[in-house]
Design a protein around this motif. Sequence first.
Motif, PDB file in Angstrom:
ATOM      1  N   PRO A 142      78.584   1.695  33.345  1.00 40.51           N
ATOM      2  CA  PRO A 142      77.426   0.720  32.648  1.00 40.51           C
ATOM      3  C   PRO A 142      76.540   1.423  31.801  1.00 40.51           C
ATOM      4  CG  PRO A 142      76.889   0.999  35.001  1.00 40.51           C
ATOM      5  CD  PRO A 142      78.301   1.424  34.975  1.00 40.51           C
ATOM      6  N   ASP A 143      76.319   2.585  31.665  1.00 42.10           N
ATOM      7  CA  ASP A 143      75.353   3.481  30.789  1.00 42.10           C
ATOM      8  C   ASP A 143      76.369   3.611  29.472  1.00 42.10           C
ATOM      9  OD1 ASP A 143      77.279   5.275  31.941  1.00 42.10           O
ATOM     10  OD2 ASP A 143      75.689   6.705  32.746  1.00 42.10           O
ATOM     11  N   VAL A 144      77.580   3.480  29.472  1.00 40.62           N
ATOM     12  CA  VAL A 144      78.288   3.878  28.241  1.00 40.62           C
ATOM     13  C   VAL A 144      77.840   3.179  27.019  1.00 40.62           C
ATOM     14  CG1 VAL A 144      80.422   4.103  27.194  1.00 40.62           C
ATOM     15  CG2 VAL A 144      80.350   4.927  29.456  1.00 40.62           C
ATOM     16  N   ILE A 145      77.849   1.777  26.894  1.00 43.40           N
ATOM     17  CA  ILE A 145      77.864   1.108  25.619  1.00 43.40           C
ATOM     18  C   ILE A 145      76.316   1.403  25.235  1.00 43.40           C
ATOM     19  CG2 ILE A 145      77.850  -1.190  24.612  1.00 43.40           C
ATOM     20  CD1 ILE A 145      80.477  -0.321  25.163  1.00 43.40           C
ATOM     21  N   PRO A 146      75.375   1.234  26.111  1.00 49.04           N
ATOM     22  CA  PRO A 146      73.806   1.448  25.738  1.00 49.04           C
ATOM     23  C   PRO A 146      73.982   2.631  24.678  1.00 49.04           C
ATOM     24  CG  PRO A 146      73.645   0.467  27.656  1.00 49.04           C
ATOM     25  CD  PRO A 146      75.290   0.715  27.369  1.00 49.04           C
ATOM     26  N   ALA A 147      74.532   4.097  25.481  1.00 47.68           N
ATOM     27  CA  ALA A 147      74.438   5.315  24.915  1.00 47.68           C
ATOM     28  C   ALA A 147      75.213   5.146  23.535  1.00 47.68           C
ATOM     29  CB  ALA A 147      75.058   6.233  25.850  1.00 47.68           C
ATOM     30  N   LEU A 148      76.247   4.720  23.355  1.00 44.69           N
ATOM     31  CA  LEU A 148      76.972   4.550  22.260  1.00 44.69           C
ATOM     32  C   LEU A 148      76.325   3.882  21.143  1.00 44.69           C
ATOM     33  CD1 LEU A 148      80.511   4.196  23.530  1.00 44.69           C
ATOM     34  CD2 LEU A 148      79.765   6.156  22.743  1.00 44.69           C
ATOM     35  N   ILE A 149      75.736   2.915  21.523  1.00 47.44           N
ATOM     36  CA  ILE A 149      75.009   2.053  20.465  1.00 47.44           C
ATOM     37  C   ILE A 149      73.791   2.904  19.945  1.00 47.44           C
ATOM     38  CG2 ILE A 149      73.723   0.194  20.160  1.00 47.44           C
ATOM     39  CD1 ILE A 149      75.374  -1.482  22.060  1.00 47.44           C
ATOM     40  N   ASN A 150      73.085   3.531  21.032  1.00 47.02           N
ATOM     41  CA  ASN A 150      71.973   4.246  20.412  1.00 47.02           C
ATOM     42  C   ASN A 150      72.362   5.625  19.644  1.00 47.02           C
ATOM     43  OD1 ASN A 150      69.180   5.076  20.784  1.00 47.02           O
ATOM     44  ND2 ASN A 150      69.812   6.775  22.047  1.00 47.02           N
ATOM     45  N   TRP A 151      73.401   6.270  19.978  1.00 47.91           N
ATOM     46  CA  TRP A 151      73.844   7.462  19.218  1.00 47.91           C
ATOM     47  C   TRP A 151      74.266   7.143  17.834  1.00 47.91           C
ATOM     48  CZ3 TRP A 151      77.120   9.321  23.826  1.00 47.91           C
ATOM     49  CH2 TRP A 151      76.374  10.006  24.924  1.00 47.91           C
ATOM     50  N   ARG A 152      75.021   5.836  17.631  1.00 49.37           N
ATOM     51  CA  ARG A 152      75.371   5.384  16.429  1.00 49.37           C
ATOM     52  C   ARG A 152      74.120   4.926  15.435  1.00 49.37           C
ATOM     53  NH1 ARG A 152      79.727   0.449  16.283  1.00 49.37           N
ATOM     54  NH2 ARG A 152      78.094  -0.809  17.206  1.00 49.37           N
ATOM     55  N   ARG A 153      73.057   4.363  16.152  1.00 46.52           N
ATOM     56  CA  ARG A 153      72.043   3.945  15.286  1.00 46.52           C
ATOM     57  C   ARG A 153      71.210   5.290  14.900  1.00 46.52           C
ATOM     58  NH1 ARG A 153      69.327  -0.404  19.640  1.00 46.52           N
ATOM     59  NH2 ARG A 153      70.670  -2.347  19.119  1.00 46.52           N
ATOM     60  N   MET A 154      71.370   6.208  15.526  1.00 49.21           N
ATOM     61  CA  MET A 154      70.721   7.510  15.267  1.00 49.21           C
ATOM     62  C   MET A 154      71.491   8.232  14.026  1.00 49.21           C
ATOM     63  SD  MET A 154      69.610   8.863  19.001  1.00 49.21           S
ATOM     64  CE  MET A 154      69.227  10.628  18.600  1.00 49.21           C
ATOM     65  N   GLY A 155      72.648   7.782  13.703  1.00 44.11           N
ATOM     66  CA  GLY A 155      73.457   8.410  12.771  1.00 44.11           C
ATOM     67  C   GLY A 155      74.361   9.322  13.309  1.00 44.11           C
ATOM     68  N   ILE A 156      74.624   9.596  14.658  1.00 41.75           N
ATOM     69  CA  ILE A 156      75.433  10.686  15.156  1.00 41.75           C
ATOM     70  C   ILE A 156      76.714  10.435  15.132  1.00 41.75           C
ATOM     71  CG2 ILE A 156      75.846  12.214  17.290  1.00 41.75           C
ATOM     72  CD1 ILE A 156      72.964  11.680  17.836  1.00 41.75           C
TER      73      ILE A 156
END
Length: 226
Positions: free
Chosen positions: A115-129
């Motif tokens: 359950p923590d995967v999608i939020p983390a991926l979205i957050n990292w993508r928003r950060m430009g990582i």
Amino acid sequence: MKRPKVIFVDAVGTLFGVKGGVGEIYSEIAQDFEVEVSPEVLDKAFTDSFKSATSPIFPNADEKDIPQLEFEWWKDIATQTFTKAGVIEQFPDFGEFFSELYIHFGTAEAWFVYPDVIPALINWRRMGIELGVLSNFDSRIYSVLQALELREFFGSVTICSQVGFAKPDPEIFAIALSKHNCSPQAAWHIGDDVNHDYEGAKSAGVRGIWINRSKTSQNKKVKINN
């Protein structure tokens, strides 16, 4: 902590896990072939067989032959598993059973996304990582990522069977880094195996982060090397 250019993540045990466990799936599909064996027995037999196996790397193979080599590698493990469980001879056609088993693990039906995967991926993508998968899984990783709606997040996928090196070998990390034109110092690797992921990353000069999902996805421990 300085923001990384790239974050690499392991697949099984980090992004997604096996629904109910390997033993349960093996047991359920075996029942379709009228073979009864408990998930607990199969879990132990599988763990023993998997741990004793060599890494699924085929450095001298033609690319077109790799899927079949992966299939045979997993078939050997399944054969050992059901032999250790004492039921291998009960299968009228073990090859037919294994083919169904192998196909199943290439679909979304065998897996669940933590359950923590999608939020983390979205957050990292928003950060430009930039994001990449770095795994000792096989070619089914592509169909599994697609089926679990994870593929869009990753700019690269690096798996041992296709590159000829397996974690914790620093070479597989170097190959993954080259896909992003990234130095080791500018990358993180997150995974659930201390030796393969944490120590492997460290030996390659990458910041390793160990995520422990052995109890629940909410009760996890993170270890970071400096």
